[in-house]
Design a protein around this motif. Structure first.
Motif, PDB file in Angstrom:
ATOM      1  N   TRP A  38     -24.819  40.833 -11.930  1.00 40.60           N
ATOM      2  CA  TRP A  38     -26.084  40.255 -12.380  1.00 40.60           C
ATOM      3  C   TRP A  38     -25.800  39.095 -13.316  1.00 40.60           C
ATOM      4  O   TRP A  38     -24.962  39.170 -14.191  1.00 40.60           O
ATOM      5  CB  TRP A  38     -26.951  41.322 -13.044  1.00 40.60           C
ATOM      6  N   GLY A  39     -26.464  38.015 -13.096  1.00 42.48           N
ATOM      7  CA  GLY A  39     -26.253  36.818 -13.892  1.00 42.48           C
ATOM      8  C   GLY A  39     -25.488  35.740 -13.142  1.00 42.48           C
ATOM      9  O   GLY A  39     -25.495  34.596 -13.550  1.00 42.48           O
ATOM     10  N   LEU A  40     -24.808  36.105 -12.043  1.00 44.84           N
ATOM     11  CA  LEU A  40     -24.160  35.074 -11.225  1.00 44.84           C
ATOM     12  C   LEU A  40     -25.241  34.294 -10.499  1.00 44.84           C
ATOM     13  O   LEU A  40     -26.242  34.873 -10.117  1.00 44.84           O
ATOM     14  CB  LEU A  40     -23.222  35.721 -10.205  1.00 44.84           C
ATOM     15  N   PRO A  41     -25.105  32.999 -10.230  1.00 42.30           N
ATOM     16  CA  PRO A  41     -23.968  32.154 -10.573  1.00 42.30           C
ATOM     17  C   PRO A  41     -24.057  31.555 -11.973  1.00 42.30           C
ATOM     18  O   PRO A  41     -23.219  30.761 -12.331  1.00 42.30           O
ATOM     19  CB  PRO A  41     -24.038  31.062  -9.521  1.00 42.30           C
ATOM     20  N   ASN A  42     -25.089  31.910 -12.751  1.00 48.90           N
ATOM     21  CA  ASN A  42     -25.244  31.319 -14.082  1.00 48.90           C
ATOM     22  C   ASN A  42     -24.187  31.829 -15.061  1.00 48.90           C
ATOM     23  O   ASN A  42     -23.815  31.140 -15.992  1.00 48.90           O
ATOM     24  CB  ASN A  42     -26.646  31.614 -14.623  1.00 48.90           C
ATOM     25  N   LYS A  43     -23.732  33.053 -14.850  1.00 49.53           N
ATOM     26  CA  LYS A  43     -22.682  33.621 -15.692  1.00 49.53           C
ATOM     27  C   LYS A  43     -21.336  33.061 -15.247  1.00 49.53           C
ATOM     28  O   LYS A  43     -21.068  32.929 -14.064  1.00 49.53           O
ATOM     29  CB  LYS A  43     -22.689  35.147 -15.530  1.00 49.53           C
ATOM     30  N   THR A  44     -20.495  32.725 -16.179  1.00 43.28           N
ATOM     31  CA  THR A  44     -19.158  32.227 -15.856  1.00 43.28           C
ATOM     32  C   THR A  44     -18.202  33.399 -15.731  1.00 43.28           C
ATOM     33  O   THR A  44     -18.151  34.256 -16.608  1.00 43.28           O
ATOM     34  CB  THR A  44     -18.657  31.279 -16.964  1.00 43.28           C
ATOM     35  N   LYS A  70     -28.387  34.905  -2.878  1.00 38.94           N
ATOM     36  CA  LYS A  70     -28.214  33.478  -3.160  1.00 38.94           C
ATOM     37  C   LYS A  70     -26.885  33.058  -2.544  1.00 38.94           C
ATOM     38  O   LYS A  70     -25.951  33.845  -2.478  1.00 38.94           O
ATOM     39  CB  LYS A  70     -28.134  33.221  -4.664  1.00 38.94           C
ATOM     40  N   PHE A  72     -23.637  30.596  -2.912  1.00 36.83           N
ATOM     41  CA  PHE A  72     -22.896  29.688  -3.774  1.00 36.83           C
ATOM     42  C   PHE A  72     -21.417  30.011  -3.664  1.00 36.83           C
ATOM     43  O   PHE A  72     -21.019  31.035  -3.121  1.00 36.83           O
ATOM     44  CB  PHE A  72     -23.364  29.776  -5.231  1.00 36.83           C
TER      45      PHE A  72
END
Length: 107
Positions: A38-44, A70, A72
């Motif tokens: 959870w949080g991908l792709p915004n999480k690194t 999503k 990516f």
């Protein structure tokens, strides 16, 4: 409304599998990432975290995972192995695995 038979079946499935292509390339495939996705792709994701989560080797071209709906790609400097989120037909974008690699398509 899962029965115990359903639960037993789901628990018997492998977490992931290796997809070997005729040209010698291979990919690791998961419905979801073994660690928290959870949080991908915004999480690194760090290179170290990627290496810990995915047991790839020098012949692995990429790791494919679903579940996020999503599409990516995450690239890591110095690693030939990439992380691909394969998208969802339901949301109009999906990944197509070809002999030359991964292509993202839109409906």
């Amino acid at each position: 409304d899962l029965t115990q038979q359903h639960i037993n079946f789901l628990q018997s499935l492998p977490r992931g599998f290796k997809l070997n292509l005729p040209n010698g390339h291979h990919y690791l495939c998961y419905h979801f990432k073994p660690a928290d996705i959870w949080g991908l792709p915004n999480k690194t994701i760090s290179k170290e975290e990627f290496i810990k989560d995915y047991k790839f080797n020098c012949f692995t071209d990429g790791v494919l995972h679903g579940h996020l709906h999503k599409s990516f790609t995450l690239d890591f400097l110095g690693l030939s192995c990439k992380l691909y989120s394969i998208g969802s037909l339901k949301y109009g974008e999906y990944a197509l695995l070809t002999e030359t690699g991964i292509e993202f398509k839109k409906l």
